[in-house]
Design a protein around this motif. Structure first.
Motif, PDB file in Angstrom:
ATOM      1  N   THR A 257      31.709  25.101  23.477  1.00  0.00           N
ATOM      2  CA  THR A 257      31.655  26.301  23.808  1.00  0.00           C
ATOM      3  C   THR A 257      31.475  27.537  25.065  1.00  0.00           C
ATOM      4  N   ALA A 258      31.110  27.590  25.638  1.00  0.00           N
ATOM      5  CA  ALA A 258      30.492  27.836  26.784  1.00  0.00           C
ATOM      6  C   ALA A 258      32.189  27.477  27.825  1.00  0.00           C
ATOM      7  N   GLN A 259      32.040  26.515  27.767  1.00  0.00           N
ATOM      8  CA  GLN A 259      33.413  26.466  28.487  1.00  0.00           C
ATOM      9  C   GLN A 259      34.927  26.961  27.001  1.00  0.00           C
ATOM     10  N   LYS A 260      34.933  27.114  26.604  1.00  0.00           N
ATOM     11  CA  LYS A 260      36.299  27.423  25.898  1.00  0.00           C
ATOM     12  C   LYS A 260      36.101  29.375  25.921  1.00  0.00           C
ATOM     13  N   LEU A 261      34.447  29.578  25.944  1.00  0.00           N
ATOM     14  CA  LEU A 261      34.346  30.853  26.171  1.00  0.00           C
ATOM     15  C   LEU A 261      34.926  31.127  27.586  1.00  0.00           C
ATOM     16  N   TYR A 262      34.116  30.486  28.621  1.00  0.00           N
ATOM     17  CA  TYR A 262      34.969  30.685  30.358  1.00  0.00           C
ATOM     18  C   TYR A 262      36.255  31.048  30.731  1.00  0.00           C
ATOM     19  N   LEU A 263      37.252  29.726  29.370  1.00  0.00           N
ATOM     20  CA  LEU A 263      38.199  29.493  30.179  1.00  0.00           C
ATOM     21  C   LEU A 263      39.082  30.891  29.448  1.00  0.00           C
ATOM     22  N   LEU A 264      38.468  31.130  28.522  1.00  0.00           N
ATOM     23  CA  LEU A 264      38.850  32.744  26.830  1.00  0.00           C
ATOM     24  C   LEU A 264      38.692  33.701  28.142  1.00  0.00           C
ATOM     25  N   ALA A 265      37.758  33.913  28.995  1.00  0.00           N
ATOM     26  CA  ALA A 265      37.657  35.329  29.621  1.00  0.00           C
ATOM     27  C   ALA A 265      38.293  35.054  30.702  1.00  0.00           C
ATOM     28  N   PHE A 266      38.659  33.822  31.325  1.00  0.00           N
ATOM     29  CA  PHE A 266      39.691  33.519  32.703  1.00  0.00           C
ATOM     30  C   PHE A 266      41.270  34.196  32.558  1.00  0.00           C
ATOM     31  N   ILE A 267      41.224  33.977  31.022  1.00  0.00           N
ATOM     32  CA  ILE A 267      42.526  33.801  30.524  1.00  0.00           C
ATOM     33  C   ILE A 267      42.999  35.508  30.357  1.00  0.00           C
ATOM     34  N   THR A 268      41.586  35.682  29.536  1.00  0.00           N
ATOM     35  CA  THR A 268      41.663  38.002  29.292  1.00  0.00           C
ATOM     36  C   THR A 268      41.671  38.287  30.508  1.00  0.00           C
ATOM     37  N   LEU A 269      41.421  38.398  31.291  1.00  0.00           N
ATOM     38  CA  LEU A 269      41.194  38.775  32.747  1.00  0.00           C
ATOM     39  C   LEU A 269      42.669  38.504  33.687  1.00  0.00           C
ATOM     40  N   ALA A 270      43.113  37.095  33.578  1.00  0.00           N
ATOM     41  CA  ALA A 270      44.481  36.825  34.561  1.00  0.00           C
ATOM     42  C   ALA A 270      45.809  37.736  33.753  1.00  0.00           C
ATOM     43  N   ILE A 271      45.688  37.528  32.057  1.00  0.00           N
ATOM     44  CA  ILE A 271      47.164  37.610  31.908  1.00  0.00           C
ATOM     45  C   ILE A 271      46.789  39.510  31.273  1.00  0.00           C
ATOM     46  N   PHE A 272      45.342  39.687  30.555  1.00  0.00           N
ATOM     47  CA  PHE A 272      45.491  40.911  29.770  1.00  0.00           C
ATOM     48  C   PHE A 272      45.166  42.094  31.366  1.00  0.00           C
ATOM     49  N   LYS A 273      44.094  41.776  31.809  1.00  0.00           N
ATOM     50  CA  LYS A 273      43.523  42.170  33.154  1.00  0.00           C
ATOM     51  C   LYS A 273      42.422  43.466  32.564  1.00  0.00           C
ATOM     52  N   LEU A 274      41.846  43.217  31.025  1.00  0.00           N
ATOM     53  CA  LEU A 274      40.443  43.874  30.629  1.00  0.00           C
ATOM     54  C   LEU A 274      39.361  42.977  31.665  1.00  0.00           C
ATOM     55  N   THR A 275      38.942  44.111  31.891  1.00  0.00           N
ATOM     56  CA  THR A 275      37.130  43.467  32.491  1.00  0.00           C
ATOM     57  C   THR A 275      36.161  43.334  32.235  1.00  0.00           C
ATOM     58  N   TRP A 276      36.147  44.996  31.042  1.00  0.00           N
ATOM     59  CA  TRP A 276      35.293  44.995  30.601  1.00  0.00           C
ATOM     60  C   TRP A 276      35.586  43.750  29.502  1.00  0.00           C
ATOM     61  N   LEU A 277      36.882  43.684  28.842  1.00  0.00           N
ATOM     62  CA  LEU A 277      36.307  42.265  27.868  1.00  0.00           C
ATOM     63  C   LEU A 277      36.071  40.835  28.614  1.00  0.00           C
ATOM     64  N   CYS A 278      36.341  40.650  29.192  1.00  0.00           N
ATOM     65  CA  CYS A 278      36.032  39.992  30.127  1.00  0.00           C
ATOM     66  C   CYS A 278      34.304  39.433  30.710  1.00  0.00           C
TER      67      CYS A 278
ATOM     68  N   LEU B 192      27.414  33.031  29.102  1.00  0.00           N
ATOM     69  CA  LEU B 192      26.486  32.627  29.517  1.00  0.00           C
ATOM     70  C   LEU B 192      24.637  32.148  28.705  1.00  0.00           C
ATOM     71  N   ILE B 193      24.368  33.787  27.718  1.00  0.00           N
ATOM     72  CA  ILE B 193      23.272  33.333  27.160  1.00  0.00           C
ATOM     73  C   ILE B 193      23.886  32.328  26.458  1.00  0.00           C
ATOM     74  N   ILE B 194      24.966  32.107  25.626  1.00  0.00           N
ATOM     75  CA  ILE B 194      25.020  30.187  24.782  1.00  0.00           C
ATOM     76  C   ILE B 194      24.380  29.048  26.128  1.00  0.00           C
ATOM     77  N   LYS B 195      25.269  28.943  27.244  1.00  0.00           N
ATOM     78  CA  LYS B 195      24.659  28.150  28.124  1.00  0.00           C
ATOM     79  C   LYS B 195      23.180  28.296  28.200  1.00  0.00           C
ATOM     80  N   PHE B 196      22.766  29.030  28.587  1.00  0.00           N
ATOM     81  CA  PHE B 196      21.319  29.116  29.243  1.00  0.00           C
ATOM     82  C   PHE B 196      20.152  29.426  28.034  1.00  0.00           C
ATOM     83  N   TRP B 197      20.573  29.934  27.026  1.00  0.00           N
ATOM     84  CA  TRP B 197      19.526  30.143  25.978  1.00  0.00           C
ATOM     85  C   TRP B 197      18.552  29.010  25.794  1.00  0.00           C
ATOM     86  N   PRO B 198      19.178  28.311  25.115  1.00  0.00           N
ATOM     87  CA  PRO B 198      18.203  26.654  25.491  1.00  0.00           C
ATOM     88  C   PRO B 198      17.235  26.216  26.712  1.00  0.00           C
TER      89      PRO B 198
END
Length: 104
Positions: A43-64, A72-78
């Motif tokens: 799940t965290a890797q999918k979100l990282y990829l989605l954030a990269f695509i959001t930044l690369a294509i849509f250039k929405l830094t706040w959404l990224c 990061l929360i999903i990855k580091f909370w456990p």
């Protein structure tokens, strides 16, 4: 002249359809390869990829940034919970909080 244009158009359409048919197996193979990569990610890797695509294509830094923080929360909370359950971990976390509060 009109007849030659019709013949040229017919030939171009025929050639275009043949090219589409030749690309279709490659499209299916590429799509199945992308699906296999996507379903192997956690799940965290999918979100990282989605954030990269959001930044690369849509250039929405706040959404990224938002998607990255969620990943990061999903990855580091456990790991945080595991650290908090030990006495040395609690001491380490409290020293970290105290040092951050001192700088603020």
């Amino acid at each position: 002249m009109l007849r030659y244009l019709k013949i040229a158009k017919w030939r171009a359409n025929k050639q275009f359809k043949q090219q589409q048919k030749s690309w279709q197996p490659h499209q299916v193979k590429l799509l199945s390869h992308i699906k296999s990569i996507w379903f192997n990610l956690n799940t965290a890797q999918k979100l990282y990829l989605l954030a990269f695509i959001t930044l690369a294509i849509f250039k929405l830094t706040w959404l990224c940034a938002t998607i990255t923080i969620i990943a990061l929360i999903i990855k580091f909370w456990p790991k945080f919970n595991q650290l908090w359950n030990s006495l040395a971990g609690k001491a380490l976390i409290l020293v970290f909080y105290a040092s951050i509060a001192n700088f603020v």
